[in-house]
Design an enzyme around this catalytic site. Structure first.
Site, PDB file in Angstrom:
ATOM      1  N   HIS A 163      -4.579   0.436 -10.534  1.00 46.31           N
ATOM      2  CA  HIS A 163      -3.641  -0.790 -11.105  1.00 46.31           C
ATOM      3  C   HIS A 163      -4.671  -1.538 -11.192  1.00 46.31           C
ATOM      4  CE1 HIS A 163      -0.145   1.249 -11.823  1.00 46.31           C
ATOM      5  NE2 HIS A 163       0.253   1.991 -10.141  1.00 46.31           N
ATOM      6  N   SER A 164      -4.561  -2.893 -12.378  1.00 47.38           N
ATOM      7  CA  SER A 164      -5.554  -4.231 -11.831  1.00 47.38           C
ATOM      8  C   SER A 164      -5.174  -4.914 -10.789  1.00 47.38           C
ATOM      9  CB  SER A 164      -4.801  -5.011 -13.582  1.00 47.38           C
ATOM     10  OG  SER A 164      -3.740  -5.733 -12.992  1.00 47.38           O
ATOM     11  N   GLU A 165      -3.809  -4.932 -10.144  1.00 48.51           N
ATOM     12  CA  GLU A 165      -3.172  -5.260  -8.656  1.00 48.51           C
ATOM     13  C   GLU A 165      -2.674  -4.329  -7.945  1.00 48.51           C
ATOM     14  OE1 GLU A 165      -5.370  -8.584 -11.203  1.00 48.51           O
ATOM     15  OE2 GLU A 165      -3.869  -7.923 -11.384  1.00 48.51           O
ATOM     16  N   THR A 166      -2.846  -4.290  -6.886  1.00 48.48           N
ATOM     17  CA  THR A 166      -1.438  -3.961  -6.065  1.00 48.48           C
ATOM     18  C   THR A 166      -1.742  -4.620  -4.931  1.00 48.48           C
ATOM     19  OG1 THR A 166      -2.353  -1.533  -6.988  1.00 48.48           O
ATOM     20  CG2 THR A 166      -1.105  -1.542  -4.887  1.00 48.48           C
TER      21      THR A 166
ATOM     22  N   HIS B 203       2.087 -11.006 -11.842  1.00 52.01           N
ATOM     23  CA  HIS B 203       2.973 -10.037 -11.999  1.00 52.01           C
ATOM     24  C   HIS B 203       3.285  -9.217 -10.997  1.00 52.01           C
ATOM     25  CE1 HIS B 203      -0.705  -7.680 -12.349  1.00 52.01           C
ATOM     26  NE2 HIS B 203      -0.033  -6.517 -12.754  1.00 52.01           N
TER      27      HIS B 203
END
EC number: 5.1.-.-
Length: 297
Positions: A44-47, A74
């Site tokens: 993911h773009s961020e976790t 998000h």
């Protein structure tokens, strides 16, 4: 207990829409190196990794596939949505700590679902980007000066993470934008800001449509961005673009349509002396699936 891993779409109530994030809860027994490996594996773009905190309700660490980042809008919504679901929370206000500091998060329960609100940092604005820099941004987006809302600047705005605000006329086909990514990357290095946020106001409504390009940090386009829509709300107040009652401006920020991942962020700007004082972003989420980590870490 082995870490539980969740795949969450944030800023939407529909699966496969909005902005996806990984959430790992609980993550207290993971090392920093393990968190980075998990974030890389999930892709993911961020976790977000949820941890115990001694001075707040929860501590969250955020990792892209390659590096830890201070905070992510998000992924914050996704993390608190998962935590509320798992713990069966009711309406409440809690505090989270992260590398970005301490932030207030409001959790509202509606018919067994949740709406998450994050109070962002203090709004700030840099001097307008003018001359060659303004022209370079417009050219990199394959736009012309005539596509920009007249009388308004292209300007870096922040509520913790800076983004370049680029106000477009409503007749511009924002979904057709296909920017020169190399040019945007070069401009990012020059101005010290990695995100470019062209947006337009829906005629007669406190609603916007935007897109967010950050090629300098490896994100060609982000589907739905809390750290862009929040500063946009502050920018709209700062330049008195939308009507408000002098106390609060509420804006619905739509994003992601061009990627087939449309989502919506509710932006609330508290106003003092006709200037933005506080910005809160709100949204819901949907859990697509979760799993237990199968291997020993």
């Amino acid at each position: 207990m082995k870490p539980q891993v969740y795949h969450v779409d944030a800023f939407t109530s529909q699966p496969f829409r909005g902005n996806s994030a990984g959430v790992v809860f609980p993550a207290d027994n993971l090392s920093e190196a393990q968190m980075q490996l998990i974030a890389r594996e999930l892709g993911h773009s961020e976790t977000a990794f949820l941890l115990h905190s001694d001075d707040s309700d929860v501590r969250i660490r955020y990792f892209t596939p390659t590096v830890e980042v201070p905070i992510c809008g998000h992924a914050t919504v996704a993390a608190h949505y998962v935590r509320a679901k798992v713990l069966g929370l009711g309406n409440c206000t809690i505090w989270q700590t992260s590398l970005a500091g301490k932030h207030r998060v409001t959790i509202e329960k509606h018919n067994d679902d949740y709406r998450i609100s994050l109070e962002q940092g203090t709004p700030g604005f840099e001097p307008p980007l003018e001359g060659e820099t303004r022209a370079a941004i417009i050219n990199a987006l394959h736009l012309t000066e005539d596509d920009i809302l007249p009388g308004l600047p292209i300007q870096v705005a922040t509520t913790g993470h800076s983004k370049v605000m680029i106000p477009l006329k409503p007749e511009v086909d924002i979904d057709a934008l296909s920017p020169d990514l190399n040019a945007l990357t070069a401009i990012s290095k020059k101005i010290g800001c990695n995100g470019f946020f062209p947006f337009q106001i829906r005629p007669g409504k406190n609603e916007t449509d935007g897109r967010m390009f950050s090629p300098a940090i490896g994100i060609v386009e982000d589907p739905v961005t809390g750290n862009a829509n929040g500063p946009m709300g502050a920018w709209l107040v700062h330049h008195n673009v939308l009507p408000h009652d002098g106390n609060v401006l509420r804006v619905k920020g739509h994003q992601g349509r061009a990627l087939g991942r449309d989502g919506m962020i509710e932006v609330t700007v508290t106003i003092r002396d006709n200037q933005p004082e506080k910005v809160t972003i709100s949204g819901t989420a949907v859990i697509l699936f979760h799993a237990e980590w199968a291997i020993e870490l």
